[in-house]
Design a protein around this motif. Structure first.
Motif, PDB file in Angstrom:
ATOM      1  N   ALA A 270       0.833  -1.203   0.000  1.00 34.56           N
ATOM      2  CA  ALA A 270       0.000   0.000   0.000  1.00 34.56           C
ATOM      3  C   ALA A 270       0.868   1.254   0.000  1.00 34.56           C
ATOM      4  O   ALA A 270       0.599   2.223  -0.733  1.00 34.56           O
ATOM      5  CB  ALA A 270      -0.924  -0.003   1.214  1.00 34.56           C
ATOM      6  N   THR A 271       1.927   1.248   0.802  1.00 32.37           N
ATOM      7  CA  THR A 271       2.844   2.387   0.861  1.00 32.37           C
ATOM      8  C   THR A 271       3.513   2.621  -0.483  1.00 32.37           C
ATOM      9  O   THR A 271       3.664   3.759  -0.941  1.00 32.37           O
ATOM     10  CB  THR A 271       3.917   2.159   1.946  1.00 32.37           C
ATOM     11  N   HIS A 272       3.899   1.526  -1.133  1.00 31.03           N
ATOM     12  CA  HIS A 272       4.528   1.618  -2.456  1.00 31.03           C
ATOM     13  C   HIS A 272       3.612   2.331  -3.440  1.00 31.03           C
ATOM     14  O   HIS A 272       4.047   3.240  -4.170  1.00 31.03           O
ATOM     15  CB  HIS A 272       4.861   0.212  -2.962  1.00 31.03           C
ATOM     16  N   HIS A 273       2.342   1.963  -3.467  1.00 32.02           N
ATOM     17  CA  HIS A 273       1.417   2.577  -4.424  1.00 32.02           C
ATOM     18  C   HIS A 273       1.106   4.026  -4.048  1.00 32.02           C
ATOM     19  O   HIS A 273       0.951   4.878  -4.944  1.00 32.02           O
ATOM     20  CB  HIS A 273       0.144   1.748  -4.539  1.00 32.02           C
ATOM     21  N   ALA A 274       1.023   4.328  -2.771  1.00 37.49           N
ATOM     22  CA  ALA A 274       0.799   5.717  -2.352  1.00 37.49           C
ATOM     23  C   ALA A 274       1.977   6.596  -2.764  1.00 37.49           C
ATOM     24  O   ALA A 274       1.793   7.731  -3.232  1.00 37.49           O
ATOM     25  CB  ALA A 274       0.580   5.782  -0.844  1.00 37.49           C
ATOM     26  N   GLN A 275       3.176   6.076  -2.608  1.00 34.70           N
ATOM     27  CA  GLN A 275       4.368   6.833  -3.006  1.00 34.70           C
ATOM     28  C   GLN A 275       4.434   7.013  -4.517  1.00 34.70           C
ATOM     29  O   GLN A 275       4.802   8.079  -5.015  1.00 34.70           O
ATOM     30  CB  GLN A 275       5.627   6.134  -2.487  1.00 34.70           C
ATOM     31  N   GLN A 276       4.073   5.948  -5.243  1.00 36.38           N
ATOM     32  CA  GLN A 276       4.043   6.055  -6.705  1.00 36.38           C
ATOM     33  C   GLN A 276       3.046   7.111  -7.155  1.00 36.38           C
ATOM     34  O   GLN A 276       3.297   7.861  -8.101  1.00 36.38           O
ATOM     35  CB  GLN A 276       3.681   4.710  -7.325  1.00 36.38           C
ATOM     36  N   ALA A 277       1.913   7.170  -6.468  1.00 39.01           N
ATOM     37  CA  ALA A 277       0.893   8.164  -6.811  1.00 39.01           C
ATOM     38  C   ALA A 277       1.474   9.570  -6.733  1.00 39.01           C
ATOM     39  O   ALA A 277       1.306  10.381  -7.662  1.00 39.01           O
ATOM     40  CB  ALA A 277      -0.301   8.029  -5.867  1.00 39.01           C
ATOM     41  N   VAL A 278       2.169   9.870  -5.656  1.00 39.68           N
ATOM     42  CA  VAL A 278       2.738  11.208  -5.461  1.00 39.68           C
ATOM     43  C   VAL A 278       3.768  11.522  -6.544  1.00 39.68           C
ATOM     44  O   VAL A 278       3.865  12.663  -7.018  1.00 39.68           O
ATOM     45  CB  VAL A 278       3.359  11.331  -4.058  1.00 39.68           C
TER      46      VAL A 278
END
Length: 220
Positions: free
Chosen positions: A185-193
């Motif tokens: 989940a953290t990986h995808h949130a960071q990718q979003a930013v």
């Protein structure tokens, strides 16, 4: 459905879809209408995929993420792109907004799936572990299956014996499934930013970054 019945609830949903479609037509913006129709189709595909994969212990993370895209992330991804289209941004920025929304949506769904194992029934508004009980194998269970072979036995017999579901929940919590799901989940949130890099700095830009932080904050 509680106040009336399921039939009335379904038709009320159909009514809202038609009303929304009417509002979209009033925009007189064909690309945005197409994006909205894509969301409706994706949602149907996601539900079908979930229905076909019930209690399937051979499922891997990739098809899980694909299903999560159809069921959740498509709405946020295409809505983000639609906002860009209505604001007449470049095609490149519209695609960045789409990818921002896609990753936010995936992070949100993964967090939601983690909470199904970690949050209380009162917080969820439904029984904890309800996804697992219904055979919907989400990230924590899929990661746990790599460590806990007996979990596969419990799932494949669809928790038919007394105490099966309690054992299954305990196995997931005793594995690295929840930790690895948080990392995903953290990986995808960071990718979003990262997809916001080309946008000019503004309050709106910061709000989109804050949204990624908020999605993860639901875990704590």
């Amino acid at each position: 459905h509680a106040g009336c019945n399921t039939r009335v609830a379904v038709w009320a949903g159909e009514f809202l879809v038609v009303q929304t479609s009417g509002q979209l037509v009033n925009l007189e913006h064909l690309p945005v209408v197409k994006l909205a129709l894509q969301v409706i189709m994706d949602l149907a595909v996601g539900e079908i995929k979930q229905g076909l994969n019930g209690f399937d212990t051979s499922l891997s993370i990739e098809p899980y993420l694909e299903k999560s895209y159809y069921k959740t992330a498509s709405l946020i991804a295409n809505s983000s792109k639609a906002a860009g289209c209505l604001s007449e941004v470049s095609a490149e920025i519209a695609d960045d907004l789409y990818n921002y929304g896609r990753n936010i949506g995936l992070a949100f769904q993964i967090v939601d799936d983690i909470l199904d194992f970690t949050a209380s029934t009162e917080t969820l508004g439904k029984p904890a572990g309800s996804d697992l009980i219904s055979g919907n194998l989400t990230a924590p269970a899929l990661f746990a299956l790599e460590e806990k072979p007996y979990l596969e036995v419990l799932i494949e017999r669809e928790f038919a014996q007394e105490g099966d579901i309690e054992q299954a929940l305990a196995l997931v919590k005793d594995s690295q499934g929840i930790v690895r799901s948080r990392e995903l989940a953290t990986h995808h949130a960071q990718q979003a930013v990262e997809y916001l890099a080309a946008l000019p700095h503004s309050e709106s830009h910061q709000a989109l970054i804050d949204l990624a932080d908020y999605v993860l904050s639901r875990l704590y």
